[in-house]
Motif scaffolding. Structure first.
Motif, PDB file in Angstrom:
ATOM      1  N   ASN A 243       8.074   4.704  27.900  1.00  3.53           N
ATOM      2  CA  ASN A 243       8.431   3.280  27.086  1.00  3.53           C
ATOM      3  C   ASN A 243       9.507   2.587  27.316  1.00  3.53           C
ATOM      4  O   ASN A 243      10.099   3.020  28.009  1.00  3.53           O
ATOM      5  CB  ASN A 243       7.922   3.229  25.881  1.00  3.53           C
ATOM      6  CG  ASN A 243       6.046   3.838  25.980  1.00  3.53           C
ATOM      7  OD1 ASN A 243       5.600   3.818  26.736  1.00  3.53           O
ATOM      8  ND2 ASN A 243       6.263   5.261  25.023  1.00  3.53           N
ATOM      9  N   VAL A 244       9.656   1.067  27.172  1.00  7.11           N
ATOM     10  CA  VAL A 244       9.977   0.450  27.074  1.00  7.11           C
ATOM     11  C   VAL A 244      11.506   0.490  25.639  1.00  7.11           C
ATOM     12  O   VAL A 244      10.903   0.984  25.508  1.00  7.11           O
ATOM     13  CB  VAL A 244      10.010  -1.688  27.009  1.00  7.11           C
ATOM     14  CG1 VAL A 244      11.164  -2.522  27.067  1.00  7.11           C
ATOM     15  CG2 VAL A 244       8.554  -1.664  28.093  1.00  7.11           C
ATOM     16  N   ASN A 245      13.174   0.720  26.458  1.00  9.16           N
ATOM     17  CA  ASN A 245      12.900   1.223  24.916  1.00  9.16           C
ATOM     18  C   ASN A 245      14.109   0.034  24.821  1.00  9.16           C
ATOM     19  O   ASN A 245      14.688  -1.100  25.207  1.00  9.16           O
ATOM     20  CB  ASN A 245      14.798   1.853  26.143  1.00  9.16           C
ATOM     21  CG  ASN A 245      15.806   1.984  24.876  1.00  9.16           C
ATOM     22  OD1 ASN A 245      15.593   2.313  23.899  1.00  9.16           O
ATOM     23  ND2 ASN A 245      16.786   2.345  24.984  1.00  9.16           N
ATOM     24  N   LEU A 246      13.442  -0.464  23.525  1.00 11.04           N
ATOM     25  CA  LEU A 246      13.884  -1.252  22.769  1.00 11.04           C
ATOM     26  C   LEU A 246      15.108  -2.734  22.345  1.00 11.04           C
ATOM     27  O   LEU A 246      15.449  -2.464  21.938  1.00 11.04           O
ATOM     28  CB  LEU A 246      13.545  -1.526  21.320  1.00 11.04           C
ATOM     29  CG  LEU A 246      11.735  -1.494  21.402  1.00 11.04           C
ATOM     30  CD1 LEU A 246      11.168  -1.617  19.743  1.00 11.04           C
ATOM     31  CD2 LEU A 246      10.938  -2.733  22.353  1.00 11.04           C
ATOM     32  N   ASP A 247      16.607  -0.274  22.927  1.00  9.08           N
ATOM     33  CA  ASP A 247      17.045  -0.832  22.016  1.00  9.08           C
ATOM     34  C   ASP A 247      17.948  -1.346  23.453  1.00  9.08           C
ATOM     35  O   ASP A 247      19.237  -0.879  24.136  1.00  9.08           O
ATOM     36  CB  ASP A 247      18.179   0.284  21.596  1.00  9.08           C
ATOM     37  CG  ASP A 247      17.701   0.923  20.099  1.00  9.08           C
ATOM     38  OD1 ASP A 247      17.125  -0.325  19.421  1.00  9.08           O
ATOM     39  OD2 ASP A 247      17.215   1.909  19.969  1.00  9.08           O
ATOM     40  N   ILE A 249      18.618  -3.842  25.758  1.00  7.47           N
ATOM     41  CA  ILE A 249      19.916  -4.833  24.996  1.00  7.47           C
ATOM     42  C   ILE A 249      20.900  -4.460  24.739  1.00  7.47           C
ATOM     43  O   ILE A 249      21.823  -4.695  25.740  1.00  7.47           O
ATOM     44  CB  ILE A 249      19.145  -5.697  24.137  1.00  7.47           C
ATOM     45  CG1 ILE A 249      17.947  -6.648  25.490  1.00  7.47           C
ATOM     46  CG2 ILE A 249      20.182  -7.300  24.258  1.00  7.47           C
ATOM     47  CD1 ILE A 249      17.633  -7.423  24.432  1.00  7.47           C
ATOM     48  N   GLN A 250      21.046  -3.419  23.616  1.00  3.16           N
ATOM     49  CA  GLN A 250      22.619  -3.638  23.380  1.00  3.16           C
ATOM     50  C   GLN A 250      23.061  -2.183  23.534  1.00  3.16           C
ATOM     51  O   GLN A 250      24.081  -2.615  23.884  1.00  3.16           O
ATOM     52  CB  GLN A 250      22.490  -2.725  21.596  1.00  3.16           C
ATOM     53  CG  GLN A 250      23.124  -2.799  21.299  1.00  3.16           C
ATOM     54  CD  GLN A 250      23.348  -1.488  19.754  1.00  3.16           C
ATOM     55  OE1 GLN A 250      21.663  -2.150  19.173  1.00  3.16           O
ATOM     56  NE2 GLN A 250      24.093  -1.706  18.852  1.00  3.16           N
ATOM     57  N   GLU A 251      22.344  -1.316  24.538  1.00  5.52           N
ATOM     58  CA  GLU A 251      22.571  -0.420  25.133  1.00  5.52           C
ATOM     59  C   GLU A 251      23.465  -1.171  26.944  1.00  5.52           C
ATOM     60  O   GLU A 251      24.507  -0.800  27.284  1.00  5.52           O
ATOM     61  CB  GLU A 251      21.928   0.293  25.633  1.00  5.52           C
ATOM     62  CG  GLU A 251      21.357   1.484  24.137  1.00  5.52           C
ATOM     63  CD  GLU A 251      20.444   2.405  24.830  1.00  5.52           C
ATOM     64  OE1 GLU A 251      19.749   2.264  25.974  1.00  5.52           O
ATOM     65  OE2 GLU A 251      19.933   2.990  23.817  1.00  5.52           O
ATOM     66  N   TYR A 252      22.710  -1.729  27.558  1.00  6.16           N
ATOM     67  CA  TYR A 252      22.851  -2.545  28.188  1.00  6.16           C
ATOM     68  C   TYR A 252      24.814  -3.701  28.335  1.00  6.16           C
ATOM     69  O   TYR A 252      26.088  -3.830  28.926  1.00  6.16           O
ATOM     70  CB  TYR A 252      22.364  -3.734  28.936  1.00  6.16           C
ATOM     71  CG  TYR A 252      22.450  -4.659  29.958  1.00  6.16           C
ATOM     72  CD1 TYR A 252      23.171  -4.437  30.856  1.00  6.16           C
ATOM     73  CD2 TYR A 252      22.933  -6.104  29.702  1.00  6.16           C
ATOM     74  CE1 TYR A 252      23.484  -4.976  32.327  1.00  6.16           C
ATOM     75  CE2 TYR A 252      23.586  -6.786  30.231  1.00  6.16           C
ATOM     76  CZ  TYR A 252      23.641  -6.706  31.849  1.00  6.16           C
ATOM     77  OH  TYR A 252      24.186  -7.267  32.581  1.00  6.16           O
ATOM     78  N   GLN A 253      25.028  -4.397  27.005  1.00  7.45           N
ATOM     79  CA  GLN A 253      25.937  -4.874  26.392  1.00  7.45           C
ATOM     80  C   GLN A 253      27.105  -3.665  26.083  1.00  7.45           C
ATOM     81  O   GLN A 253      28.349  -4.122  26.965  1.00  7.45           O
ATOM     82  CB  GLN A 253      25.271  -5.469  25.165  1.00  7.45           C
ATOM     83  CG  GLN A 253      26.722  -6.214  24.559  1.00  7.45           C
ATOM     84  CD  GLN A 253      26.925  -7.371  25.432  1.00  7.45           C
ATOM     85  OE1 GLN A 253      26.070  -8.291  26.244  1.00  7.45           O
ATOM     86  NE2 GLN A 253      28.398  -7.734  25.838  1.00  7.45           N
ATOM     87  N   GLU A 254      27.478  -2.605  25.669  1.00  7.31           N
ATOM     88  CA  GLU A 254      27.449  -1.583  25.564  1.00  7.31           C
ATOM     89  C   GLU A 254      28.352  -1.108  27.260  1.00  7.31           C
ATOM     90  O   GLU A 254      29.441  -1.049  27.512  1.00  7.31           O
ATOM     91  CB  GLU A 254      27.207  -0.266  24.704  1.00  7.31           C
ATOM     92  CG  GLU A 254      26.527  -0.807  23.730  1.00  7.31           C
ATOM     93  CD  GLU A 254      26.447   0.386  22.727  1.00  7.31           C
ATOM     94  OE1 GLU A 254      26.058   0.913  22.770  1.00  7.31           O
ATOM     95  OE2 GLU A 254      26.542  -0.178  20.893  1.00  7.31           O
TER      96      GLU A 254
END
Length: 448
Positions: A243-247, A249-254
């Motif tokens: 499924n889509v990981n809602l976190d 965006i934050q993980e991508y930023q990190e």
């Protein structure tokens, strides 16, 4: 649109091109404007025409009613006139009967016949006859008007029947068009439903929007079974992803910050590597230059060194790969006195040692170093060559200190200091040093 509905229905373009199922295209002309039928607009036009016909039908009905009323009035007049004529005829008959009676009575009384011309001139009879003639004329006129009215009525009825037939045809055509409109609306509803299903499928199964899908390049499908199998594999991979990981965006930023840091580090290291490679290139160039220079200088000193150790002859250092000095091997070309040697393996062990020592001493002449350690370097030599070796080392004592591990007497005789290892007690090694010059002086004093 034909692609979106998988070529399941006929699609008609504004230019008249018909796209059939399976993708076949027919008709159409870009230069000639096509007049396309709009069923809804044509239905509205037919409805308007039917309303106009109905209005005209109502007007004709009104005219027909007026004619019927007028005809009824004429019929009443005719009936009245016919009644008057009938009454007049009855009155004439009565008068004729009375006339016959009077004529018979007069004949019986006078035995004479009555003059009919005199009787005809009677005012009452004349008046009655005039009324009868007037009624006959009026009857004729009324009958003519009645015939005209009937003819007009028949024409109106014929026109009315034609209008009824036209209205029936229009209504039938309108019904057919309405059925087509209903069918088209049903097809449009089905297409809209299919489009919505495809859009939902596009979003749910392929996780993309319609606008993004339009930007994708569509490839022609040659083998549908292979494509379907590939789609199954891709769906399986998507299911494996989860499924889509809602976190995300934050993980991508990190991860992006980490990537930026690592990229900066990589750029720094890459720049350092470039600088290092540039330095290595410079060092290689310098090393190549200095190495070649050293070899040339050694080649200048080597013949004299070789001549001393061998008692004649000559030697020269050559490159195995002259075009690649940094990776080239070193070979020695020698010519001992009285011999023609093309291969060093043909030399004896002692001769090989002398060749190596001559090269070493040539290097020391060119590049003196403060300390040299030799481990039984002269072991294969015969006593004469050992003596020659030991004397030649003495020529370097002003620039270089030698430590020689040896068991040859000839070498030890020319040393300044001897260091020996002894084991006076078992398991205990002791180093003993003797300066030969002092020992000689002590021996000389003792002799005196």
């Amino acid at each position: 649109m034909a692609k979106l509905i998988s070529y399941k229905y006929n699609v008609l373009t504004l230019e008249g091109e018909l796209i059939r199922p399976q993708g076949a295209i027919s008709g159409g002309n870009r230069k000639t404007k096509q007049i396309l039928i709009n069923p809804e607009k044509e239905v509205e036009t037919l409805k308007h025409q039917i309303n106009e016909k109905l209005k005209k039908y109502d007007e004709l009905n009104q005219t027909l009613n007026q004619l019927n009323n007028k005809l009824d009035e004429i019929n009443e007049i005719i009936n009245e006139n016919q009644s008057s004529i009938g009454a007049s005829k009855r009155q004439i008959e009565i008068l004729d009967q009375d006339k016959s009676k009077l004529k018979n009575e007069y004949q019986l009384l006078t035995s004479k016949n009555i003059d009919e011309s005199e009787v005809a001139e009677s005012k009452d009879v004349i008046g009655i006859l005039e009324q009868i003639n007037h009624k006959e004329i009026l009857k004729t006129e009324v009958e003519q008007q009645l015939n005209v009215a009937r003819s007009l009525k028949e024409k109106q009825l014929t026109h009315l029947n034609e209008l009824n037939n036209a209205i029936s045809e229009k209504r039938h055509y309108t019904g057919v068009l309405l059925e087509k409109v209903v069918k088209l609306n049903t097809d449009i509803t089905m297409l809209n439903s299919k489009i919505q299903q495809d859009l939902s499928r596009l979003t749910e199964e392929y996780h993309m929007t319609y606008d993004h899908a339009k930007t994708l390049e569509l490839k022609s499908i040659e083998n549908e079974d292979e494509i379907r199998e590939e789609i199954k594999e891709l769906r399986s991979e998507l299911a494996t992803i989860g499924n889509v990981n809602l976190d995300a965006i934050q993980e991508y930023q990190e991860e992006y910050e980490r990537y930026s840091f690592m990229k900066n580090e990589y750029d720094d290291i890459n720049n350092a590597v470039k600088n290092l490679l540039s330095s290595i290139d410079e060092m290689d160039s310098l090393m190549e230059e200095q190495f070649d220079k050293t070899i040339k200088e050694v080649n200048q000193a080597l013949p004299s060194t070789f001549e001393v150790l061998f008692g004649g002859g000559t030697a020269k250092i050559i490159y195995t790969e002259p075009d690649n000095i940094l990776e080239t091997g070193i070979d020695i070309k020698i010519s001992p006195p009285g011999k023609n040697i093309n291969n060093l393996n043909l030399l004896s062990g002692g001769e090989k040692s002398l060749v190596a020592l001559s090269v070493l001493f040539a290097i020391l002449k060119v590049r003196p170093i403060p300390l040299v350690i030799l481990d039984e370097a002269e072991a294969p030599l015969d006593p004469a060559n050992v003596e020659r070796f030991a004397k030649y080392i003495r020529t370097f004592v002003n620039t270089t200190q030698f430590i020689i591990v040896t068991h040859r007497v000839g070498t030890m005789e020319h040393c300044d200091v001897l260091y020996g290892a002894t084991m006076q007690q078992k398991g205990v090694t002791k180093i003993v040093g003797i300066k030969l010059k002092q020992a000689e002086e002590m021996i000389a004093q003792n002799k005196k």
